[in-house]
Design an enzyme around this catalytic site. Structure first.
Site, PDB file in Angstrom:
ATOM      1  N   ASP A 132      50.958  44.119  26.322  1.00  0.00           N
ATOM      2  CA  ASP A 132      50.468  45.143  27.250  1.00  0.00           C
ATOM      3  C   ASP A 132      51.116  46.463  26.848  1.00  0.00           C
ATOM      4  OD1 ASP A 132      50.100  46.906  29.410  1.00  0.00           O
ATOM      5  OD2 ASP A 132      49.929  45.246  30.827  1.00  0.00           O
TER       6      ASP A 132
ATOM      7  N   ARG B 242      26.171  45.005  30.426  1.00  0.00           N
ATOM      8  CA  ARG B 242      27.323  44.094  30.495  1.00  0.00           C
ATOM      9  C   ARG B 242      27.652  43.474  29.131  1.00  0.00           C
ATOM     10  NH1 ARG B 242      26.788  39.098  32.188  1.00  0.00           N
ATOM     11  NH2 ARG B 242      25.055  39.547  33.579  1.00  0.00           N
TER      12      ARG B 242
ATOM     13  N   TYR C 118      54.051  43.937  35.433  1.00  0.00           N
ATOM     14  CA  TYR C 118      53.383  44.503  36.609  1.00  0.00           C
ATOM     15  C   TYR C 118      53.096  43.383  37.619  1.00  0.00           C
ATOM     16  CZ  TYR C 118      49.455  46.148  39.380  1.00  0.00           C
ATOM     17  OH  TYR C 118      48.616  46.437  40.412  1.00  0.00           O
TER      18      TYR C 118
ATOM     19  N   LYS D 256      45.765  54.509  33.605  1.00  0.00           N
ATOM     20  CA  LYS D 256      47.032  55.236  33.482  1.00  0.00           C
ATOM     21  C   LYS D 256      46.882  56.375  32.460  1.00  0.00           C
ATOM     22  CE  LYS D 256      48.041  52.174  36.424  1.00  0.00           C
ATOM     23  NZ  LYS D 256      47.661  50.860  36.129  1.00  0.00           N
TER      24      LYS D 256
HETATM   25  N1  LCS Z   1      49.451  46.533  33.062  1.00  0.00           N
HETATM   26  C1  LCS Z   1      50.404  47.346  33.534  1.00  0.00           C
HETATM   27  C2  LCS Z   1      51.666  47.527  32.748  1.00  0.00           C
HETATM   28  C3  LCS Z   1      50.229  48.011  34.736  1.00  0.00           C
HETATM   29  O1  LCS Z   1      51.198  48.813  35.168  1.00  0.00           O
HETATM   30  C4  LCS Z   1      49.025  47.805  35.465  1.00  0.00           C
HETATM   31  C5  LCS Z   1      48.788  48.477  36.776  1.00  0.00           C
HETATM   32  C6  LCS Z   1      48.061  46.942  34.947  1.00  0.00           C
HETATM   33  C7  LCS Z   1      48.299  46.320  33.729  1.00  0.00           C
HETATM   34  C8  LCS Z   1      46.762  46.679  35.653  1.00  0.00           C
HETATM   35  O2  LCS Z   1      45.906  47.756  35.457  1.00  0.00           O
HETATM   36  P1  LCS Z   1      44.729  48.166  36.467  1.00  0.00           P
HETATM   37  O3  LCS Z   1      43.953  46.925  36.739  1.00  0.00           O
HETATM   38  O4  LCS Z   1      45.368  48.690  37.718  1.00  0.00           O
HETATM   39  O5  LCS Z   1      43.950  49.172  35.698  1.00  0.00           O
HETATM   40  N2  LCS Z   1      49.913  49.084  37.302  1.00  0.00           N
HETATM   41  C9  LCS Z   1      50.015  49.674  38.463  1.00  0.00           C
HETATM   42  C10 LCS Z   1      51.209  50.212  38.967  1.00  0.00           C
HETATM   43  O6  LCS Z   1      52.326  50.141  38.442  1.00  0.00           O
HETATM   44  N3  LCS Z   1      50.964  50.799  40.115  1.00  0.00           N
HETATM   45  O7  LCS Z   1      49.664  50.645  40.509  1.00  0.00           O
HETATM   46  C11 LCS Z   1      48.961  49.905  39.475  1.00  0.00           C
END
Ligand code: LCS
Length: 393
Positions: A183, A56, A111, A208
């Site tokens: 982001d 961690r 998001y 992603k």
């Molecule tokens: N930032 C952006 C721009 C995102 O689209 C997402 C997730 C996150 C942060 C968070 O990331 P995660 O914790 O899921 O790794 N976006 C999603 C979407 O548009 N559809 O499902 C998840």
């Protein structure tokens, strides 16, 4: 002076090599703790010295270290941290950078999960939050307060693809004594380097494009040594560390990031142009279209348009639903940045947490359909949308 290696070469090579036994691929160090040679070495390590201690605590494991080194190089940063998700990276960011009485300015189009974190968690901790249209510099300027400590941009924004001016906003934030976090999930370092444009921290969901195959959950934060040092303690305490297998998958994903992003972008532009010319389509949001309100800004601060677009069909929500239900190649699913094309409905899925009134005001209408354009052959993606649109026309 030696020339810095180009982006594609860094995707393949940065952070790797020097593996034991001459291993060509970086091994998965599946261990949670480390054995010290003696008590003195352990004490030195725990009082800020180098070396691995516990999974961690950064640098976690040599697998994590290789991935962090690679993504830090790709983002042109000095240091980085790997998290269990994009949300874990954002949580560590705001908990590290903000305290009671501080003010956060965030892009209004973000998001839905990020909106939930900022709007529900931060006020409980005594942090004020303003959601602002960060494409409008005057609005942003008038939202800055004495206690503004952090500006958070999502650009291109999920799901309207709105673009905010990173360079200009970094100057405004710094003048006000605030930090700028961006982001970079949609553009990835392949098409946008926020740190070069003046941002202090980049956060990104590796779920992603970095992973790239829709099979893992992960996140990163990259920035200056000072900014990442400020987050390191919180990353350990909050505990949202990336898993070792995920770090290895992200390391592998990065090796083809440049190739995949080029193909995602090529296919997305092709689909955006097709949709824009289709009589059943009312509006297309894609930074590469001349009709995009920040097309010129996107051309200045990005080196590619990316693989995400959204659009509205004539006939609103019902027509949008029928279209999504009639696609055969493309899948109906949240997440994005995978090799295959994914389609989703922001108002009822990724952005359902936002109040409807706020959504509508920002262009996240009930009829909006979001597409994460994959790397299939573009004729097949187009054919699928053509047959789907024919059914609703
Ligand atoms: N930032 C952006 C721009 C995102 O689209 C997402 C997730 C996150 C942060 C968070 O990331 P995660 O914790 O899921 O790794 N976006 C999603 C979407 O548009 N559809 O499902 C998840």
């Amino acid at each position: 002076m030696e020339r810095e290696r180009s982006f594609g070469t860094r995707c393949v090579h940065a952070g790797e090599g020097h593996n034991p036994f001459g291993a060509h691929a970086t091994p998965i160090y599946q261990t949670s703790t480390y054995v010290f040679e003696n008590a003195e070495q352990a004490e030195a390590s725990f009082s800020g010295g180098p070396g691995y201690k516990y999974i961690r605590s950064p640098p976690n494991t040599p697998t994590h270290a290789a991935f962090i080194s690679k993504i830090t190089s790709l983002e042109d940063g000095a240091a980085g941290l790997a998290f269990s998700s994009g949300m874990a990276a954002e949580t560590a960011l705001v908990l590290a950078m903000l305290e009671k009485g501080d003010h956060l300015i965030s892009s209004d189009v973000i998001y839905g999960g990020t909106y939930g974190l900022f709007s529900k968690l931060l006020p409980k901790l005594g942090v004020e939050v303003s959601f602002v249209d960060t494409t409008d510099l005057e609005k942003l300027s008038s939202s800055i307060r004495k206690n503004t400590r952090l500006v958070f941009l999502e650009t291109p924004a999920n799901p309207t693809l709105a673009i905010s001016d990173i360079g200009e906003i970094s100057r405004m934030a710094h003048e006000a004594g605030a930090l700028l976090a961006v982001d970079n999930t949609f553009a990835t370092p392949c098409f946008q380097r926020p740190l070069q444009l003046g941002a202090d921290v980049v956060v990104e969901s590796c779920t992603k494009y970095i992973g790239g195959h829709g099979d893992l959950l992960g996140g990163v934060a990259v920035g200056s040594e000072k900014a990442i040092s400020a987050m390191r303690r919180m990353a350990v305490s909050a505990g949202g560390t990336m898993g070792t297998h995920e770090a290895w998958l992200c390391l592998r994903g990065c090796k083809t990031l440049h190739l995949r992003m080029e193909r995602h972008a090529e296919n997305a532009l092709h689909l955006a142009l097709y949709l824009e010319g289709h009589p059943a389509v009312e509006k297309v949001n894609y930074p590469g279209l001349a009709s995009h309100p920040q097309h010129a800004l996107a051309a200045r601060q990005m080196s590619g348009w990316g693989g995400m677009l959204s659009f509205e069909v004539n006939g609103g929500v019902q027509a949008g639903r029928s279209l999504m239900n009639s696609l055969r190649l493309c899948s109906l699913a949240v997440s994005l940045g995978s090799v295959d094309t994914l389609v989703e409905h922001p108002a009822s899925m990724t952005h359902a947490v936002m109040p409807k009134e706020m959504r509508e005001q920002m262009g996240i209408t009930d009829g909006l359909v979001r597409v994460s354009v994959g790397i299939e052959d573009k004729e097949d993606i187009l054919d699928d949308f053509a047959q789907g649109l024919e059914r609703i026309s």
